[in-house]
Design an enzyme around this catalytic site. Structure first.
Site, PDB file in Angstrom:
ATOM      1  N   LYS A 179       4.562  -3.054  -0.843  1.00  0.00           N
ATOM      2  CA  LYS A 179       3.486  -3.743  -0.346  1.00  0.00           C
ATOM      3  C   LYS A 179       2.149  -3.125  -1.160  1.00  0.00           C
ATOM      4  CE  LYS A 179       0.175  -3.707   2.439  1.00  0.00           C
ATOM      5  NZ  LYS A 179      -1.079  -3.940   1.486  1.00  0.00           N
ATOM      6  N   SER A 233      -4.527   6.546   4.050  1.00  0.00           N
ATOM      7  CA  SER A 233      -5.259   7.243   4.984  1.00  0.00           C
ATOM      8  C   SER A 233      -4.711   7.754   6.208  1.00  0.00           C
ATOM      9  CB  SER A 233      -6.536   6.321   5.461  1.00  0.00           C
ATOM     10  OG  SER A 233      -6.027   5.362   6.540  1.00  0.00           O
ATOM     11  N   GLU A 254       1.817  10.523   2.853  1.00  0.00           N
ATOM     12  CA  GLU A 254       1.045  11.078   1.978  1.00  0.00           C
ATOM     13  C   GLU A 254      -0.465  10.669   2.304  1.00  0.00           C
ATOM     14  OE1 GLU A 254       1.628  13.323  -0.410  1.00  0.00           O
ATOM     15  OE2 GLU A 254       4.032  13.169  -0.119  1.00  0.00           O
ATOM     16  N   CYS A 288      -7.053  11.481  -4.050  1.00  0.00           N
ATOM     17  CA  CYS A 288      -6.594  12.328  -2.958  1.00  0.00           C
ATOM     18  C   CYS A 288      -6.685  13.625  -3.241  1.00  0.00           C
ATOM     19  CB  CYS A 288      -5.208  12.011  -2.051  1.00  0.00           C
ATOM     20  SG  CYS A 288      -4.136  12.139  -3.446  1.00  0.00           S
ATOM     21  N   GLU A 392     -12.945  13.128   4.879  1.00  0.00           N
ATOM     22  CA  GLU A 392     -12.777  12.875   3.492  1.00  0.00           C
ATOM     23  C   GLU A 392     -13.745  11.485   3.276  1.00  0.00           C
ATOM     24  OE1 GLU A 392      -9.250  10.213   2.816  1.00  0.00           O
ATOM     25  OE2 GLU A 392      -8.783  11.667   1.137  1.00  0.00           O
TER      26      GLU A 392
HETATM   27  P1  NAD Z   1      -5.226   2.632   3.802  1.00  0.00           P
HETATM   28  O1  NAD Z   1      -4.746   3.629   4.864  1.00  0.00           O
HETATM   29  O2  NAD Z   1      -6.499   1.907   4.214  1.00  0.00           O
HETATM   30  O3  NAD Z   1      -4.583   1.570   3.222  1.00  0.00           O
HETATM   31  C1  NAD Z   1      -3.160   2.123   2.634  1.00  0.00           C
HETATM   32  C2  NAD Z   1      -2.088   1.129   2.418  1.00  0.00           C
HETATM   33  O4  NAD Z   1      -1.569   0.665   3.750  1.00  0.00           O
HETATM   34  C3  NAD Z   1      -2.641  -0.245   1.873  1.00  0.00           C
HETATM   35  O5  NAD Z   1      -1.569  -0.907   1.278  1.00  0.00           O
HETATM   36  C4  NAD Z   1      -2.869  -0.781   3.145  1.00  0.00           C
HETATM   37  O6  NAD Z   1      -2.897  -2.591   3.165  1.00  0.00           O
HETATM   38  C5  NAD Z   1      -1.781  -0.584   4.186  1.00  0.00           C
HETATM   39  N1  NAD Z   1      -2.120  -0.846   5.596  1.00  0.00           N
HETATM   40  C6  NAD Z   1      -3.306  -0.601   6.119  1.00  0.00           C
HETATM   41  N2  NAD Z   1      -3.077  -0.780   7.608  1.00  0.00           N
HETATM   42  C7  NAD Z   1      -1.670  -0.800   7.752  1.00  0.00           C
HETATM   43  C8  NAD Z   1      -0.840  -0.952   9.133  1.00  0.00           C
HETATM   44  N3  NAD Z   1      -1.274  -1.089  10.072  1.00  0.00           N
HETATM   45  N4  NAD Z   1       0.351  -1.092   8.787  1.00  0.00           N
HETATM   46  C9  NAD Z   1       0.929  -0.907   7.564  1.00  0.00           C
HETATM   47  N5  NAD Z   1       0.243  -0.778   6.474  1.00  0.00           N
HETATM   48  C10 NAD Z   1      -0.980  -0.744   6.402  1.00  0.00           C
HETATM   49  O7  NAD Z   1      -5.843   3.633   2.590  1.00  0.00           O
HETATM   50  P2  NAD Z   1      -6.587   3.198   1.252  1.00  0.00           P
HETATM   51  O8  NAD Z   1      -8.073   2.984   1.877  1.00  0.00           O
HETATM   52  O9  NAD Z   1      -5.929   2.049   0.421  1.00  0.00           O
HETATM   53  O10 NAD Z   1      -6.360   4.426   0.456  1.00  0.00           O
HETATM   54  C11 NAD Z   1      -7.491   5.474   0.445  1.00  0.00           C
HETATM   55  C12 NAD Z   1      -6.668   6.739   1.244  1.00  0.00           C
HETATM   56  O11 NAD Z   1      -5.148   7.124   0.515  1.00  0.00           O
HETATM   57  C13 NAD Z   1      -7.282   7.946   1.197  1.00  0.00           C
HETATM   58  O12 NAD Z   1      -7.465   8.480   2.461  1.00  0.00           O
HETATM   59  C14 NAD Z   1      -6.683   9.053   0.146  1.00  0.00           C
HETATM   60  O13 NAD Z   1      -6.869  10.233   0.404  1.00  0.00           O
HETATM   61  C15 NAD Z   1      -5.395   8.494   0.646  1.00  0.00           C
HETATM   62  N6  NAD Z   1      -4.629   8.926  -0.795  1.00  0.00           N
HETATM   63  C16 NAD Z   1      -3.587   9.803  -0.448  1.00  0.00           C
HETATM   64  C17 NAD Z   1      -2.583  10.279  -1.425  1.00  0.00           C
HETATM   65  C18 NAD Z   1      -1.558  11.322  -1.488  1.00  0.00           C
HETATM   66  O14 NAD Z   1      -0.730  11.274  -2.385  1.00  0.00           O
HETATM   67  N7  NAD Z   1      -1.688  12.215  -0.486  1.00  0.00           N
HETATM   68  C19 NAD Z   1      -2.883   9.690  -2.823  1.00  0.00           C
HETATM   69  C20 NAD Z   1      -3.552   8.619  -2.864  1.00  0.00           C
HETATM   70  C21 NAD Z   1      -4.550   8.269  -1.830  1.00  0.00           C
END
Ligand code: NAD
Length: 488
Positions: A179, A233, A254, A288, A392
């Site tokens: 997803k 996140s 991650e 990230c 962040e």
């Molecule tokens: P997010 O957590 O809002 O969403 C990430 C994914 O999770 C999306 O596909 C979203 O639809 C899904 N999601 C949201 N709520 C959910 C739930 N309750 N159950 C299951 N899935 C759910 O993050 P974002 O805003 O898309 O991305 C930015 C974040 O990602 C930042 O915090 C960034 O640091 C982090 N990030 C980390 C890495 C790493 O490798 N450590 C890499 C890239 C981004």
């Protein structure tokens, strides 16, 4: 649906090797214009159920293929994506707001390489064996794929991060339900169109599009999905951990970062400044691993700051499809407002904004007036306790502060909840080793940034994650190990 023009892209889920329409859709925007770019299925329990069923069905045949057979299919898929590299890069730039240059040189080449890397890596793993001669026993370990893997990815590096999960999962013999982020679904959908030609059997890779709350959570809660690999996140990771707890799922998380750059007075500034500009502002600061706290040793603080700000002002913000542009659009209106609000908070606390937001004027091309743009912003004299130094921000904003001693800077660098990545700049080898070892950070780059060997572990400490991904680590995550004892 009817209100939208005919040329609007409408995505469909990919389940059991077929594109299937969904009963409802959500809008996904082009961040550089503010217009709707495409309609994304608003999948829920029903769609996830169908995808998991297809993945379960495909598992027995896919998992019994030899690693070599799977490897050849992954390589073929890599070739097909590479063949369409320009189309993928254009779509990624339009969907995400990132510059076409970044999509062409980073996102899509890395997605291709993810498949090539795991196509090769899967051929080289060995298992352990020990002998207990006096007992007449040999022990060995055997690794088998786990089953249906649930893969959930964010919007910042859409195809790059999704394929970083799909490639090892299927190379190991699992089948997947993926997803992608509802804000950046297009390149995943384009990849689905190539799967059949690559020889990926129906049901091995299923993609359901939609929101986290509906589609993501249905996947996390599904009893037939024993492992979840999530990038996103920290807040969402907490929710996923709670929701998956009743099923005792295996999780790889991650998450976010608040990454420090530590610059000692013996650093080579001709290397350090351009790299620290990149580590702060590349991909609009939406990586990230981006630097957002720059600690500079007092003796070179003013010199560093002066050059850093002068160079930051040269970064060109504008239409992402213009190859001369360095900074594209942020992912959404809401995210832009959030990033801006941090700059306001810093000002209210008495910090100094040296360039960018609220200081310099942003001139945008006519077609981009409604896009979500922001200038690279440098803030100085921020207190360590400030939210700008603790949370962040995930945008083109970086804070620069002075420090005196090695001891002090290590403590200050570690005084956040995150622990993903750090950079250390010094020409003193002993100091580099000492500091790298003491930093609470899953990755430490010294005198460079974002140089990755995919064989080695990637991941964060503390609130930045649980588990590691990489050649050996992903293999371990995506397989079950068993110890077998033979007595003669
Ligand atoms: P997010 O957590 O809002 O969403 C990430 C994914 O999770 C999306 O596909 C979203 O639809 C899904 N999601 C949201 N709520 C959910 C739930 N309750 N159950 C299951 N899935 C759910 O993050 P974002 O805003 O898309 O991305 C930015 C974040 O990602 C930042 O915090 C960034 O640091 C982090 N990030 C980390 C890495 C790493 O490798 N450590 C890499 C890239 C981004």
């Amino acid at each position: 649906t009817m209100a939208h023009s005919k040329d609007l892209l409408v995505l469909e889920n990919f389940i059991g090797g077929k594109f299937v329409p969904c009963s409802s859709y959500i809008d996904s925007y082009n961040p550089s214009t503010g217009d709707v770019y495409c309609r994304v299925p608003d999948s829920g329990k029903e769609e996830v159920e169908a995808a998991v069923k297809a993945a379960k069905y495909a598992f027995s045949s896919w998992s019994s293929k030899s690693p070599l057979e799977r490897s050849q299919i992954l390589n073929k898929l890599a070739d097909l994506i590479e063949h369409d590299l320009e189309a993928f890069a254009q779509a990624e730039s339009k969907d995400q707001g990132k510059t076409i240059t970044f999509a062409r040189t980073v996102d899509i080449p890395r997605a291709v390489y993810n498949f090539r890397f795991f196509a090769s890596s899967i051929l080289h793993h060995t298992t352990e064996c020990t002998e207990m001669a006096t007992m007449g026993c040999v022990h060995y370990t055997s690794r088998t794929p786990v089953g249906v893997a649930g893969l959930i990815s964010p919007w910042n590096l859409p195809l790059y991060l999704l394929t970083w999960k799909i490639a090892p999962a299927i190379a190991c013999g699992n089948t997947v339900v993926a997803k992608p982020s509802e804000m950046t679904s297009v390149t995943a959908w384009m990849m689905c169109k190539l799967l059949e030609k690559a020889g990926v059997p129906p049901g091995v890779v299923n993609v359901v599009f939609g929101t986290g709350a509906k589609a993501g959570e249905a996947l996390v809660c599904h009893p037939d999905v024993p492992l979840i690999s999530f990038t996103g996140s920290t807040l969402t990771a907490q929710r996923i951990t709670e929701k998956s707890a009743p099923h005792c799922k295996r999780l790889s998380l991650e998450l976010g970062g608040k990454n420090p750059a530590i610059i000692f007075d013996d650093a080579d500034l001709t290397q350090c400044i351009p790299t620290t500009l990149r580590s702060s502002f590349a991909n609009q600061g939406e990586i990230c691993l981006c630097t957002s706290r720059i600690f500079v040793q007092r003796g070179i603080y003013s010199e560093f700051l002066k050059t850093f700000v002068a160079e930051a002002k040269k970064w060109k913000v504008g239409n992402p499809s213009d190859p001369t542009v360095d900074v594209g659009a942020l992912i959404s209106k809401g995210h832009l407002e959030k990033v801006r609000s941090y700059v306001k908070k810093a000002q209210a606390e008495g910090a100094r904004v040296l360039c960018g937001e609220g200081v310099d004027s942003l001139v945008l091309p006519t077609g981009n007036q409604k896009g979500y743009f922001m200038l690279p912003t440098v803030i100085a004299e921020v207190k360590d306790e400030s939210c700008c130094m603790q949370e962040e921000i995930f945008g083109p904003v970086t804070c620069v502060v002075a420090f005196d001693t090695e001891e002090e800077v290590v403590e200050r660098a570690n005084s956040v909840k995150y622990g993903l990545a750090a950079t250390v700049w010094s020409s003193n080898v002993g100091r580099v080793h000492r500091v790298a070892r003491r930093l609470q950070s899953g990755l430490v780059w010294t005198n460079c940034w974002l140089v990755r060997d995919l064989n080695l572990p990637f991941g964060g400490m503390k609130a930045s994650g649980i588990g590691r991904e990489g050649g050996k680590d992903s293999y371990e995550f995506f397989t079950e190990v068993k110890t077998i004892t033979i007595k003669h």
